[in-house]
Design an enzyme around this catalytic site. Structure first.
Site, PDB file in Angstrom:
ATOM      1  N   ASP A 357       0.738  -1.236  -0.021  1.00  0.00           N
ATOM      2  CA  ASP A 357       0.068   0.096  -0.024  1.00  0.00           C
ATOM      3  C   ASP A 357       0.912   1.328   0.093  1.00  0.00           C
ATOM      4  O   ASP A 357       0.560   2.277  -0.602  1.00  0.00           O
ATOM      5  CB  ASP A 357      -1.064  -0.175   1.188  1.00  0.00           C
ATOM      6  N   LYS A 365       2.726  10.834   1.640  1.00  0.00           N
ATOM      7  CA  LYS A 365       1.903  11.794   0.987  1.00  0.00           C
ATOM      8  C   LYS A 365       0.432  11.686   1.472  1.00  0.00           C
ATOM      9  O   LYS A 365      -0.272  12.378   1.269  1.00  0.00           O
ATOM     10  CB  LYS A 365       1.857  11.420  -0.606  1.00  0.00           C
ATOM     11  N   VAL A 438      -4.633   5.298   3.909  1.00  0.00           N
ATOM     12  CA  VAL A 438      -4.433   4.549   2.667  1.00  0.00           C
ATOM     13  C   VAL A 438      -5.683   3.902   2.168  1.00  0.00           C
ATOM     14  O   VAL A 438      -6.194   3.037   2.872  1.00  0.00           O
ATOM     15  CB  VAL A 438      -3.365   3.651   2.906  1.00  0.00           C
ATOM     16  N   TYR A 441      -8.250   2.733   5.156  1.00  0.00           N
ATOM     17  CA  TYR A 441      -7.483   2.340   6.250  1.00  0.00           C
ATOM     18  C   TYR A 441      -6.754   3.618   6.929  1.00  0.00           C
ATOM     19  O   TYR A 441      -6.124   4.157   6.184  1.00  0.00           O
ATOM     20  CB  TYR A 441      -6.559   1.079   6.169  1.00  0.00           C
ATOM     21  N   HIS A 491      -7.810 -10.811   6.248  1.00  0.00           N
ATOM     22  CA  HIS A 491      -6.741 -10.183   5.916  1.00  0.00           C
ATOM     23  C   HIS A 491      -5.490 -10.136   6.670  1.00  0.00           C
ATOM     24  O   HIS A 491      -5.673 -10.254   7.983  1.00  0.00           O
ATOM     25  CB  HIS A 491      -7.192  -8.933   5.088  1.00  0.00           C
TER      26      HIS A 491
END
Length: 716
Positions: A357, A365, A438, A441, A491
């Protein structure tokens, strides 16, 4: 603990006043100790000083004031001249907004045609960190705290240059017209970047096209690499689609109604949809009345009313001092930096990044301005972050990095049952943190410094689950149903910490080795007559292939970085211990496609010899990368020796997340991380000199000798 990527350096030295080592990734600083447990981590000074108001209010923000900078040199107590008027920027300071503008303008001007210049997209512009000896020179003679002992002395008088080498910027540039990615090195001068506000150009040192790669994306789901259709010959994105329940409401949870079954591929280079496939008709999930997470009535609920204010009051201000990016606190000194990919600390560069990610999108950023919500209390010092956007403009994230002190319960305590006398100390820690989003999340990255010489790196995971839609009455084997028509897949999250260790070493010294420790049960026999004896067994990791290791909680496995030439008062080598937290390995078969790009996930620990261009465990450009096992798995094939060398630890830590209903609509924080703990580095507890708190003194004053005597009699 998290720099211009590159490197984390931990320089630990037991000689007072301290040692510092630099390292192109982040040169190191020092952890120094005296026999009483003095801990010092020296880095370089900056150009500004922080003044704190003495009015202690919760959430108070520390403002910076300009420091007086003398312009003449002076002599140290040993006759060595010290340059008190150093250059404006320390070699490790992040690029300023002006420097980024100069670097971008320099690269753009080097374009061969107007078309080429217009096609340039600037992925990142970061500091090209200097070699360790340059950082050591800066910390020795140009920036406080001045440490001439960092550099070896030649016979006769020391030769000290009048200036440090010019700073350099490293830019990753994508050419939209040619679909090429290139790396540029631009030399900056202080007069260009600082004195004249960045209006003049720098000097191009080099430019190189990197074949068959795609740089990081902005605001788009990356394509990954699964087959030849994902090859980097095209810049691809694979967006996910969601439908808002109330499209005109800013309070709406935008992830609550996923559109299932639609597959889209976008050519980012040409702004075209090249694939659109409706693979399966799945109805939109029904609106869930529990989907929103905003306050009270805005989410259709009522907030609890019994939470009273908690105010952190520091009437005398904070215990830390700030000088530019240089921080001093409780015998720790370190330097803070920031790039579009990560935040780092020069005490030990903890380069924390999500496996893909962050690498495909850019962790830094996505960082937040903490003006929009900060989890810090008490006196707070914020640091801004500057970076370039795709068009070459300079953007600033205000209040990006937060620095503050936290109370952390008991540091140590003992009560003598014979006398009734007790000593207790409260623990305080200094926390450096930032938070990024991201997609759905949130990741919070925290570096905690403790008064007993420990350093803790912690990642906090929160935000909104990644969701899929279900057919009516359907359930999924590979996920949890968390609301009607919604499921969240099981996950994993993985992070990598790159730690350039220099335990009790000066710059350019390579006297470290890594030892693995496992606790074992003694065999039955004369040495274990009661069958309950166990001991710690050490094993030296002699080469890189031997040092591919995994966590083992059953044996309390940990690793110690030792100095082979420095001993403590018991004659044992000084060291620092890497203590794992909870961890996992990837739950996938060896043939899994993602392991082609993420071979570094196969082990929890890797150890390499330091090399300045080995900075990214999965390669610098993981996006659409067809190559197998770039990064760590390839580097360690050299099987370089690890005895008495410059050691780099790569610690891979992860979390397996089995979603639950309580994770909806927003997930309470999950925590993972690790610690660096002194192991024989000090001659006694470095926290023994922490004074009692005022509340402890009040309690002792209230105690009477009679009460102590009665307590003793009752115990006897």
């Amino acid at each position: 603990m998290a720099a211009a990527k590159e490197k984390a350096s931990v320089c630990c030295s037991r000689d007072a006043p301290a040692r510092v080592a630099g390292a192109p990734v982040i040169p190191m600083r020092a952890i120094a100790a005296s026999p009483v447990g003095k801990v010092v981590a020296f880095a370089a000074g900056g150009g500004e000083r922080v003044a704190a108001s003495a009015a202690g209010a919760s959430g108070a923000v520390i403002e910076e004031i300009a420091a007086v900078q003398p312009t003449t040199a002076k002599a140290s107590s040993k006759g060595i001249p010290i340059m008190t008027r150093a250059q404006r920027c320390h070699p490790l300071d992040p690029l300023s907004a002006a420097e980024i503008a100069v670097a971008v303008a320099t690269v753009r001007a080097a374009g061969r045609s107007p078309e080429e210049r217009d096609s340039m997209r600037f992925v990142e512009a970061v500091l090209l960190e200097p070699e360790k000896n340059v950082v050591a020179l800066a910390d020795a003679y140009f920036f406080p705290p001045f440490q001439p002992s960092l550099l070896p002395r030649s016979k006769g008088s020391a030769v000290i240059p009048s200036r440090l080498p010019p700073r350099r910027a490293r830019l990753v540039v994508y050419n939209k017209q040619s679909n090429e990615t290139s790396i540029w090195i631009v030399e900056l001068s202080e007069v260009h970047a600082a004195t004249r506000g960045g209006h003049h150009r720098g000097k191009v040192i080099s430019s190189e096209v990197v074949p068959d790669v795609q740089p990081a994306m902005d605001a788009m789901e990356c394509a990954g690499y699964y087959n030849e259709a994902d090859a980097p010959s095209r810049r691809l994105g694979k967006p996910l689609i969601f439908c808002r329940t109330e499209s005109d409401s800013p309070m709406e949870n935008g992830y609550a109604r996923p559109v299932e079954g639609i597959y889209v591929v976008v050519d980012m280079q040409n702004n075209a949809v090249i694939e659109f496939e409706d693979r399966k008709l799945v109805p939109l999930p029904p609106p869930d009345h529990l989907r929103n997470y905003t306050p009270g009535e805005t989410r259709g609920g009522v907030d609890r009313s019994d939470v009273k204010p908690l105010i952190i009051n520091q009437p005398e201000g904070p215990s830390f001092r700030i000088n530019g990016y240089f921080v001093e606190w409780q015998k720790w000194n370190f330097r803070i930096g920031f790039t579009p990919k990560r935040v780092w600390l020069s005490i030990l560069l903890l380069m924390l990044m999500n496996a893909f990610d962050a690498g495909e999108d850019g962790l830094g950023k996505n960082a937040h301005s903490l003006k929009k919500g900060c989890d810090c209390l008490g006196y707070i010092k914020y640091f801004d972050a500057h970076f370039t956007n795709f068009t070459g403009g300079v953007e600033t994230i205000e209040n990006c990095v937060c620095l503050h002190e936290e109370d952390h319960g008991i540091l140590w305590k003992h009560q003598d049952w014979r006398t009734g006398l007790a000593e207790v100390r409260r623990s305080r820690r200094l926390t450096v943190s930032f938070i990024c989003t991201v997609a759905n999340y949130e990741y919070g990255f925290y570096w905690h410094f403790y008064q007993d010489g420990k350093i803790e790196a912690e990642v906090k995971l929160t935000g909104i689950l990644s969701l899929g839609a279900l057919m009516p009455g359907e359930s999924r084997k590979y996920g949890t149903t968390i609301a009607p028509g919604l499921y969240a897949p099981v996950h994993q999250h993985f992070f990598v910490a790159r730690i350039d260790m220099a335990v009790d070493c000066k710059p350019n010294e390579a006297h470290n080795q890594v030892v693995e420790v496992n606790v074992k049960v003694e065999s039955a026999g004369t040495h274990n007559v009661h069958n309950n004896a166990f001991y710690a067994e050490e094993k030296l990791l002699k080469s890189e292939l031997q040092a591919m290791r995994d966590c083992d909680p059953s044996s309390a496995r940990h690793w110690i970085v030792r100095n082979t030439r420095t001993v403590n008062r018991t004659g044992q080598p000084t060291g620092y211990r890497l203590v794992p937290g909870s961890n996992c390995l990837p739950l996938a078969l060896p043939e899994a496609k993602f392991l082609r790009r993420a071979g570094f996930l196969k082990h929890n620990l890797w150890v390499t010899q330091y090399k300045s261009d080995e900075m990214f465990p999965g390669g610098e450009f993981p996006n659409q990368n067809p190559r197998i096992h770039e990064g760590l798995p390839t580097w360690v094939k050299k099987d370089r020796p690890l005895e008495e060398t410059d050691i780099v630890l790569w610690y891979v830590f992860g979390l397996t997340h089995i979603p639950r209903l309580e994770d909806w609509p927003v997930m309470p924080v999950e925590r993972i991380g690790f610690m660096l703990v002194p192991h024989g580095f000090f001659n006694c507890s470095p926290a023994v000199d922490v004074p009692p708190s005022s509340s402890d003194a009040d309690v002792k004053e209230a105690e009477s000798p009679k009460a102590i005597q009665n307590g003793l009699i009752s115990k006897l």
